[in-house]
Design a protein around this motif. Structure first.
Motif, PDB file in Angstrom:
ATOM      1  N   TYR A 211      31.377  69.146  55.322  1.00  0.00           N
ATOM      2  CA  TYR A 211      31.876  67.781  55.144  1.00  0.00           C
ATOM      3  C   TYR A 211      32.946  67.761  54.067  1.00  0.00           C
ATOM      4  O   TYR A 211      32.718  68.219  52.940  1.00  0.00           O
ATOM      5  CB  TYR A 211      30.727  66.854  54.758  1.00  0.00           C
ATOM      6  CG  TYR A 211      31.159  65.482  54.272  1.00  0.00           C
ATOM      7  CD1 TYR A 211      31.957  64.657  55.069  1.00  0.00           C
ATOM      8  CD2 TYR A 211      30.756  65.013  53.027  1.00  0.00           C
ATOM      9  CE1 TYR A 211      32.352  63.398  54.625  1.00  0.00           C
ATOM     10  CE2 TYR A 211      31.139  63.751  52.576  1.00  0.00           C
ATOM     11  CZ  TYR A 211      31.938  62.952  53.370  1.00  0.00           C
ATOM     12  OH  TYR A 211      32.334  61.708  52.930  1.00  0.00           O
ATOM     13  N   SER A 213      34.880  65.427  51.734  1.00  0.00           N
ATOM     14  CA  SER A 213      34.829  64.089  51.162  1.00  0.00           C
ATOM     15  C   SER A 213      36.226  63.566  50.854  1.00  0.00           C
ATOM     16  O   SER A 213      37.189  64.341  50.746  1.00  0.00           O
ATOM     17  CB  SER A 213      33.995  64.122  49.877  1.00  0.00           C
ATOM     18  OG  SER A 213      34.241  63.003  49.059  1.00  0.00           O
ATOM     19  N   GLU A 214      36.333  62.252  50.695  1.00  0.00           N
ATOM     20  CA  GLU A 214      37.605  61.681  50.242  1.00  0.00           C
ATOM     21  C   GLU A 214      37.929  62.116  48.814  1.00  0.00           C
ATOM     22  O   GLU A 214      39.062  61.983  48.350  1.00  0.00           O
ATOM     23  CB  GLU A 214      37.574  60.151  50.332  1.00  0.00           C
ATOM     24  CG  GLU A 214      36.659  59.463  49.329  1.00  0.00           C
ATOM     25  CD  GLU A 214      35.267  59.206  49.866  1.00  0.00           C
ATOM     26  OE1 GLU A 214      34.699  58.152  49.537  1.00  0.00           O
ATOM     27  OE2 GLU A 214      34.746  60.065  50.621  1.00  0.00           O
ATOM     28  N   ASN A 245      36.244  62.863  55.975  1.00  0.00           N
ATOM     29  CA  ASN A 245      36.202  61.438  55.654  1.00  0.00           C
ATOM     30  C   ASN A 245      37.570  60.815  55.891  1.00  0.00           C
ATOM     31  O   ASN A 245      38.584  61.310  55.404  1.00  0.00           O
ATOM     32  CB  ASN A 245      35.777  61.248  54.198  1.00  0.00           C
ATOM     33  CG  ASN A 245      35.434  59.807  53.886  1.00  0.00           C
ATOM     34  OD1 ASN A 245      36.279  58.919  53.980  1.00  0.00           O
ATOM     35  ND2 ASN A 245      34.187  59.581  53.503  1.00  0.00           N
ATOM     36  N   LYS A 246      37.600  59.729  56.642  1.00  0.00           N
ATOM     37  CA  LYS A 246      38.868  59.104  57.022  1.00  0.00           C
ATOM     38  C   LYS A 246      39.614  58.511  55.818  1.00  0.00           C
ATOM     39  O   LYS A 246      40.807  58.194  55.908  1.00  0.00           O
ATOM     40  CB  LYS A 246      38.637  58.016  58.073  1.00  0.00           C
ATOM     41  CG  LYS A 246      37.953  56.764  57.533  1.00  0.00           C
ATOM     42  CD  LYS A 246      37.908  55.675  58.605  1.00  0.00           C
ATOM     43  CE  LYS A 246      37.354  54.371  58.062  1.00  0.00           C
ATOM     44  NZ  LYS A 246      37.346  53.307  59.088  1.00  0.00           N
ATOM     45  N   ASN A 247      38.923  58.354  54.679  1.00  0.00           N
ATOM     46  CA  ASN A 247      39.546  57.801  53.475  1.00  0.00           C
ATOM     47  C   ASN A 247      40.191  58.872  52.602  1.00  0.00           C
ATOM     48  O   ASN A 247      40.676  58.559  51.510  1.00  0.00           O
ATOM     49  CB  ASN A 247      38.502  57.025  52.660  1.00  0.00           C
ATOM     50  CG  ASN A 247      37.924  55.856  53.442  1.00  0.00           C
ATOM     51  OD1 ASN A 247      38.671  55.039  53.985  1.00  0.00           O
ATOM     52  ND2 ASN A 247      36.607  55.780  53.522  1.00  0.00           N
ATOM     53  N   TYR A 251      45.466  61.429  54.974  1.00  0.00           N
ATOM     54  CA  TYR A 251      44.543  61.922  55.996  1.00  0.00           C
ATOM     55  C   TYR A 251      45.274  62.562  57.180  1.00  0.00           C
ATOM     56  O   TYR A 251      44.991  63.713  57.554  1.00  0.00           O
ATOM     57  CB  TYR A 251      43.674  60.754  56.467  1.00  0.00           C
ATOM     58  CG  TYR A 251      42.719  61.066  57.592  1.00  0.00           C
ATOM     59  CD1 TYR A 251      41.561  61.795  57.366  1.00  0.00           C
ATOM     60  CD2 TYR A 251      42.964  60.596  58.891  1.00  0.00           C
ATOM     61  CE1 TYR A 251      40.673  62.059  58.398  1.00  0.00           C
ATOM     62  CE2 TYR A 251      42.081  60.853  59.921  1.00  0.00           C
ATOM     63  CZ  TYR A 251      40.939  61.580  59.670  1.00  0.00           C
ATOM     64  OH  TYR A 251      40.058  61.846  60.697  1.00  0.00           O
ATOM     65  N   GLU A 304      35.666  62.938  62.646  1.00  0.00           N
ATOM     66  CA  GLU A 304      35.939  61.977  61.578  1.00  0.00           C
ATOM     67  C   GLU A 304      34.685  61.182  61.254  1.00  0.00           C
ATOM     68  O   GLU A 304      33.934  60.796  62.150  1.00  0.00           O
ATOM     69  CB  GLU A 304      37.054  61.021  62.004  1.00  0.00           C
ATOM     70  CG  GLU A 304      37.361  59.927  60.982  1.00  0.00           C
ATOM     71  CD  GLU A 304      38.398  58.943  61.510  1.00  0.00           C
ATOM     72  OE1 GLU A 304      39.550  59.376  61.708  1.00  0.00           O
ATOM     73  OE2 GLU A 304      38.041  57.753  61.731  1.00  0.00           O
ATOM     74  N   ASN A 306      33.074  58.014  58.360  1.00  0.00           N
ATOM     75  CA  ASN A 306      33.463  56.940  57.445  1.00  0.00           C
ATOM     76  C   ASN A 306      32.869  57.097  56.055  1.00  0.00           C
ATOM     77  O   ASN A 306      33.351  56.482  55.103  1.00  0.00           O
ATOM     78  CB  ASN A 306      33.020  55.585  58.005  1.00  0.00           C
ATOM     79  CG  ASN A 306      33.695  55.258  59.321  1.00  0.00           C
ATOM     80  OD1 ASN A 306      34.893  55.451  59.469  1.00  0.00           O
ATOM     81  ND2 ASN A 306      32.916  54.778  60.282  1.00  0.00           N
ATOM     82  N   SER A 307      31.808  57.901  55.948  1.00  0.00           N
ATOM     83  CA  SER A 307      31.088  57.948  54.677  1.00  0.00           C
ATOM     84  C   SER A 307      30.230  59.198  54.579  1.00  0.00           C
ATOM     85  O   SER A 307      30.002  59.904  55.572  1.00  0.00           O
ATOM     86  CB  SER A 307      30.182  56.718  54.548  1.00  0.00           C
ATOM     87  OG  SER A 307      29.182  56.751  55.566  1.00  0.00           O
TER      88      SER A 307
END
Length: 399
Positions: A211, A213-214, A245-247, A251, A304, A306-307
């Motif tokens: 994963y 992370s942003e 993470n999309k944030n 990206y 992708e 979101n969190s």
């Protein structure tokens, strides 16, 4: 089998290392017969099959490493004298007879046997037919080492059974079995679980997730992804899925950068529908079953999320519970991920390729257990024992 003293066991291992060095040319020649007969297109299986001088050196190193470790048998775990005068001592003890079923890798014939023997267990080795010649000569080496020191060949035995015969053996063993370790894919594991009548310790498949992370350092993320995916595609600790993470800042640009880097390493990319909007030239998954698939190939699925919570849910739903990693500069976030993900090994800013006995300081390993009983992670020497209570009294009776 009788309890052997440490000196005898270590002498057998010393002799075995010498025999492997002496017979390395014959071992490599036997392996060549297996390589020449290999007809499958499975490159991961073929890679696992290869025995060369480097691999023989690694076998010798594994034996020497185990020889130098302390004997795991007979260690005192606890010692208590109760109020009634009974002395209760809990100590480590051998399992008894272990059966390991594995595919391809001849080095398992060395590592599994050296660990089982040092822990005073008898081991039955059921290797794959693709490694027949390699395994036969390695068994001969073991038998020479055992008989040189006056021990029975029965300590280490190679089984030559077809699938139907293996099924019958599992249901009705011709000798007592105390533990079975299936080391292979989902099909093998399910086969053993279905037919075994004794304890089964699962050495699970990979299907490992990472994963991003942003809060990730992008350079670290790319380096770790490339290593985890390409360093050894046949390893059960290789990476199969990346969740981003999309944030993550920039990206779209970073997805394109990752794609270019993976293409430089000839990695086939598959994406979910969300990532497909950015990497429009890549194949979009058509069947959700792919999330549970272990690739064992230069192939990577990018998705992708979101969190952190969504990433954890995906991983716990689909992974093989082997290894999972998070790339982030936020230590609290990393700890939350590592606590919530249900895997034998969890990583912060590091490659999943470290899930290995030698890399983790355990030494040679029998397998990587994804079970929660009796041990999880690399099965090294100290994990191949159970425990036993010794209770000392003086005519005590319970009232």
């Amino acid at each position: 089998m009788q309890l052997l003293n440490t000196t005898i066991k270590n002498n057998v291992l010393q002799t075995m290392a010498e025999i492997l060095d002496r017979d390395r040319d014959a071992i490599i020649a036997a392996n060549k017969k297996d390589l020449d007969a290999f007809q499958l297109e499975d490159q991961a299986l073929f890679q696992r099959l290869i025995v060369n001088n480097k691999k023989v050196d690694e076998m010798i190193t594994a034996i020497e490493s185990v020889r130098q470790q302390n004997d795991p048998v007979g260690r005192e775990i606890s010692n208590r004298t109760l109020s009634n005068g009974l002395n209760v001592v809990n100590t480590t003890a051998p399992f008894g007879t272990i059966l390991i079923i594995y595919e391809s890798r001849p080095d398992v014939t060395i590592e599994a046997a050296v660990l089982a023997f040092k822990a005073n267990n008898k081991i039955l080795l059921k290797g794959g037919k693709e490694a027949y010649h390699s395994n036969v000569i390695l068994e001969q080496c073991w038998h020479e080492a055992l008989t040189t020191h006056g021990l029975s060949k029965a300590w280490i035995k190679l089984l030559h059974l077809k699938r139907e015969e293996t099924q019958a053996f599992l249901k009705n063993p011709s000798e007592p079995l105390d533990l079975i370790v299936p080391r292979g894919g989902e099909r093998l594991i399910n086969f053993v679980k279905t037919h075994a009548t004794c304890a089964v310790l699962v050495s699970g498949r990979g299907n490992n997730f990472l994963y991003v992370s942003e809060n990730a350092d992008w350079s670290k993320a790319v380096n770790v992804i490339i290593n985890a995916k390409t360093d050894k595609i046949s390893g059960c600790n290789a990476l199969d899925k990346v969740l981003i993470n999309k944030n993550l800042p920039e990206y779209d640009l970073k997805l394109s950068m990752l794609k270019q880097k993976l293409e430089q390493h000839n990695v086939e990319i598959v994406v979910d529908t969300k990532v497909g909007k950015v990497l429009s030239e890549e194949d979009i998954i058509s069947d959700d079953a792919i999330w549970k698939e272990e690739f064992l190939a230069l192939k990577l699925l990018i998705g992708e999320v979101n969190s952190l919570e969504e990433a954890v849910t995906l991983i716990n739903t689909h992974s093989g519970k082997h290894s999972a990693a998070i790339i982030t500069e936020n230590k609290d976030e990393a700890l939350s991920f590592m606590q919530q993900v249900d895997s034998a090994a969890v990583y912060h800013n590091a490659s999943t390729r470290f899930t290995d006995g030698g890399q983790m300081g355990v030494g040679a390993e029998l397998a990587i257990s994804t079970d929660k009983l009796h041990h999880r992670g690399p099965l090294g020497l100290n994990q191949l024992v159970t425990n036993k209570y010794y209770v000392f009294g003086d005519g005590h009776v319970r009232v």
